[in-house]
Design a protein around this motif. Structure first.
Motif, short mmCIF file in Angstrom:
data_model
loop_
_atom_site.label_atom_id
_atom_site.label_comp_id
_atom_site.label_asym_id
_atom_site.label_seq_id
_atom_site.Cartn_x
_atom_site.Cartn_y
_atom_site.Cartn_z
N LEU A 117 0.84 -1.20 0.00
CA LEU A 117 0.00 0.00 0.00
C LEU A 117 0.86 1.24 0.00
O LEU A 117 0.99 1.95 0.99
N VAL A 118 1.50 1.48 -1.16
CA VAL A 118 2.32 2.68 -1.37
C VAL A 118 3.41 2.79 -0.31
O VAL A 118 3.64 3.85 0.26
N ILE A 119 4.10 1.67 -0.03
CA ILE A 119 5.15 1.67 0.98
C ILE A 119 6.46 1.19 0.36
O ILE A 119 6.49 0.33 -0.52
N ASN A 120 7.55 1.78 0.80
CA ASN A 120 8.88 1.34 0.41
C ASN A 120 9.04 -0.13 0.80
O ASN A 120 8.65 -0.55 1.89
N CYS A 121 9.63 -0.93 -0.07
CA CYS A 121 9.69 -2.37 0.15
C CYS A 121 10.52 -2.74 1.38
O CYS A 121 10.16 -3.66 2.13
N ASP A 122 11.63 -2.05 1.61
CA ASP A 122 12.42 -2.31 2.82
C ASP A 122 11.63 -1.94 4.07
O ASP A 122 11.68 -2.64 5.09
N ASP A 123 10.91 -0.82 4.00
CA ASP A 123 10.11 -0.38 5.14
C ASP A 123 8.93 -1.33 5.39
O ASP A 123 8.49 -1.49 6.54
N GLU A 124 8.42 -1.95 4.33
CA GLU A 124 7.35 -2.93 4.53
C GLU A 124 7.85 -4.08 5.39
O GLU A 124 7.15 -4.54 6.31
N ALA A 125 9.06 -4.53 5.12
CA ALA A 125 9.62 -5.63 5.91
C ALA A 125 9.79 -5.21 7.38
O ALA A 125 9.52 -6.00 8.30
N THR A 126 10.21 -3.97 7.60
CA THR A 126 10.35 -3.47 8.97
C THR A 126 8.99 -3.39 9.65
O THR A 126 8.83 -3.77 10.82
N ALA A 127 8.00 -2.90 8.92
CA ALA A 127 6.66 -2.75 9.48
C ALA A 127 6.05 -4.08 9.89
O ALA A 127 5.31 -4.16 10.88
N LYS A 128 6.36 -5.13 9.14
CA LYS A 128 5.72 -6.42 9.37
C LYS A 128 6.51 -7.35 10.27
O LYS A 128 6.16 -8.52 10.41
N LYS A 129 7.56 -6.83 10.92
CA LYS A 129 8.25 -7.65 11.91
C LYS A 129 7.26 -8.07 12.99
O LYS A 129 6.44 -7.28 13.45
N THR A 130 7.35 -9.30 13.42
CA THR A 130 6.43 -9.83 14.43
C THR A 130 6.61 -9.11 15.76
O THR A 130 7.74 -8.93 16.24
N VAL A 131 5.50 -8.70 16.34
CA VAL A 131 5.54 -8.14 17.69
C VAL A 131 5.61 -9.31 18.66
O VAL A 131 4.72 -10.18 18.67
N PRO A 132 6.66 -9.41 19.47
CA PRO A 132 6.82 -10.58 20.33
C PRO A 132 5.83 -10.59 21.50
O PRO A 132 5.36 -9.54 21.94
N ALA A 133 5.54 -11.79 21.98
CA ALA A 133 4.78 -11.92 23.21
C ALA A 133 5.62 -11.35 24.35
O ALA A 133 6.86 -11.45 24.31
N PRO A 134 4.99 -10.73 25.34
CA PRO A 134 3.54 -10.66 25.58
C PRO A 134 2.90 -9.36 25.09
O PRO A 134 1.84 -8.98 25.59
N TYR A 135 3.52 -8.68 24.13
CA TYR A 135 3.05 -7.35 23.74
C TYR A 135 2.09 -7.36 22.56
O TYR A 135 1.61 -6.30 22.14
N ALA A 136 1.80 -8.53 22.00
CA ALA A 136 0.90 -8.63 20.86
C ALA A 136 -0.39 -9.34 21.29
O ALA A 136 -0.36 -10.25 22.13
N PRO A 137 -1.53 -8.95 20.71
CA PRO A 137 -2.78 -9.66 21.01
C PRO A 137 -2.75 -11.05 20.37
O PRO A 137 -2.38 -11.20 19.21
N GLU A 138 -3.10 -12.05 21.12
CA GLU A 138 -3.00 -13.43 20.66
C GLU A 138 -3.95 -13.71 19.51
O GLU A 138 -5.13 -13.35 19.56
N GLY A 139 -3.43 -14.34 18.47
CA GLY A 139 -4.27 -14.78 17.36
C GLY A 139 -4.55 -13.73 16.30
O GLY A 139 -5.24 -14.01 15.33
N TRP A 140 -4.00 -12.54 16.44
CA TRP A 140 -4.24 -11.50 15.46
C TRP A 140 -3.26 -11.65 14.31
O TRP A 140 -2.13 -12.09 14.49
N GLY A 141 -3.72 -11.24 13.11
CA GLY A 141 -2.91 -11.41 11.92
C GLY A 141 -2.10 -10.18 11.57
O GLY A 141 -2.29 -9.11 12.12
N MET A 142 -1.19 -10.34 10.60
CA MET A 142 -0.34 -9.25 10.10
C MET A 142 -0.72 -9.01 8.64
O MET A 142 -0.04 -9.47 7.73
N PRO A 143 -1.80 -8.30 8.38
CA PRO A 143 -2.38 -8.32 7.04
C PRO A 143 -1.84 -7.33 6.02
O PRO A 143 -1.85 -7.63 4.84
N GLY A 144 -1.39 -6.16 6.41
CA GLY A 144 -1.00 -5.21 5.37
C GLY A 144 -0.29 -3.99 5.90
O GLY A 144 -0.65 -3.45 6.94
N ALA A 145 0.74 -3.54 5.17
CA ALA A 145 1.53 -2.38 5.57
C ALA A 145 1.30 -1.23 4.60
O ALA A 145 1.08 -1.44 3.41
N ALA A 146 1.36 -0.01 5.13
CA ALA A 146 1.13 1.19 4.32
C ALA A 146 2.24 2.19 4.56
O ALA A 146 2.77 2.31 5.67
#
Length: 318
Positions: A182-211
């Protein structure tokens, strides 16, 4: 929901999401300064809902009206309510063309910018909150999406996006636009989609799209409207570089304008832990005033303490 259905939903999101993004370029004219007072009836909404009186803080133009931030705090200046109001004049004159106002674009084909195909974020406005004690949110990006955005049958109806950013404004502006997703730099997309580690992420939520100029988004695939239930108001978390970077509420404009809810509230899904100690909201509400204003609120703030050893980046600190 079956695994096949979840996979289809995530695929539609990745391909179709056009979430909104804010930049410093082309900001709307400020029609009242930070900390200015307002003659509009914030008291009406507060009194009807049993809330404390809301104090206007920052206002910018939208259509023939305005959108503004408001707040209420206790005697120790801890947050009690954060609010965003779209006044009646704006509700009756929301921009319809072009689809996007050009603040977040990338010339993918090299043939000039098309505001309909090379841009994201709809019509965006950046606003501010006061520096309340323990408030994790630093600023707000508001977006009016005239045609909604993907995924199909989820967020593809006219709606408002309310992005409550924990990420510092200047750091957010470093997220570049580009040709990926979604109009994002490709390197920055990879940074944006890094997994948020437990326990700081809501369980079972997906990583659907970066902008671009925003980051990634995660949602609960089992909650409305992703699960097929009607789209009224919904919630998403934003992520950047393995951290939660914003909290987002999405409100269906037609639902609000047609049903005119005096008060429609829902709990905000909480992460198991937070990276920065502070006061966080546990409820979100949409209210439609008798004068035609739409007011969205974060409410019922509770103190949360980051676990020992939490190492939040500087852009998340108060």
């Amino acid at each position: 929901m079956t695994n096949m259905k979840r996979a289809a939903l995530r695929s539609r999101w990745s391909l179709g999401l056009a979430f909104s993004v804010a930049t410093l370029v082309g900001l709307a004219p400020i029609v009242s300064a930070v900390g200015a007072t307002s003659s509009e009836p914030s008291e009406e909404v507060a009194a009807a809902a049993g809330l404390p009186t809301l104090t206007p803080f920052n206002k910018v133009a939208l259509g023939n009206g305005s959108v503004e931030t408001l707040y209420a705090a206790d005697d120790a200046k801890h947050p009690k309510v954060l609010a965003v109001r779209v006044n009646a004049a704006a509700m009756n004159s929301l921009p319809t063309t072009p689809m996007h106002d050009g603040q977040t674009c990338f010339d993918k084909a090299g043939d000039g910018i098309s505001l309909d195909t090379d841009c994201a974020s709809g019509h965006e406005r950046d606003l501010w909150f006061p520096k309340l004690n323990g408030l994790p949110f630093k600023w707000l990006m508001f977006n009016w999406q005239i045609h909604g955005h993907g995924p199909t049958h989820v967020f593809d109806q006219p709606h408002f996006d309310f992005h409550f950013f924990l990420q510092d404004f200047s750091e957010r502006n470093k997220i570049r636009t580009g040709s990926c997703n979604l109009v994002i730099n490709c390197d920055d997309e990879a940074t944006a989609k890094k997994t948020v580690p437990a326990p700081y992420a809501p369980e079972g939520w997906g990583m659907p799209g970066a902008a671009g100029r925003m980051g990634n988004h995660i949602i609960d695939p089992n909650a409305a409207p992703a699960n097929g239930d009607p789209f009224t108001q919904a919630f998403a978390y934003g992520t950047w570089d393995g951290h939660i970077s914003f909290w987002e509420a999405v409100v269906n404009k037609d639902w609000a304008a047609q049903t005119k809810p005096a008060e429609a509230c829902r709990p905000i899904p909480q992460t198991p832990e937070v990276e920065v100690s502070g006061y966080y909201p546990t409820q979100m509400c949409t209210r439609y005033g008798s004068n035609g204003d739409l007011t969205f609120t974060f409410e019922k703030f509770l103190a949360r303490t980051a676990p020992a050893g939490a190492e939040a980046p500087a852009w998340l600190q108060h």
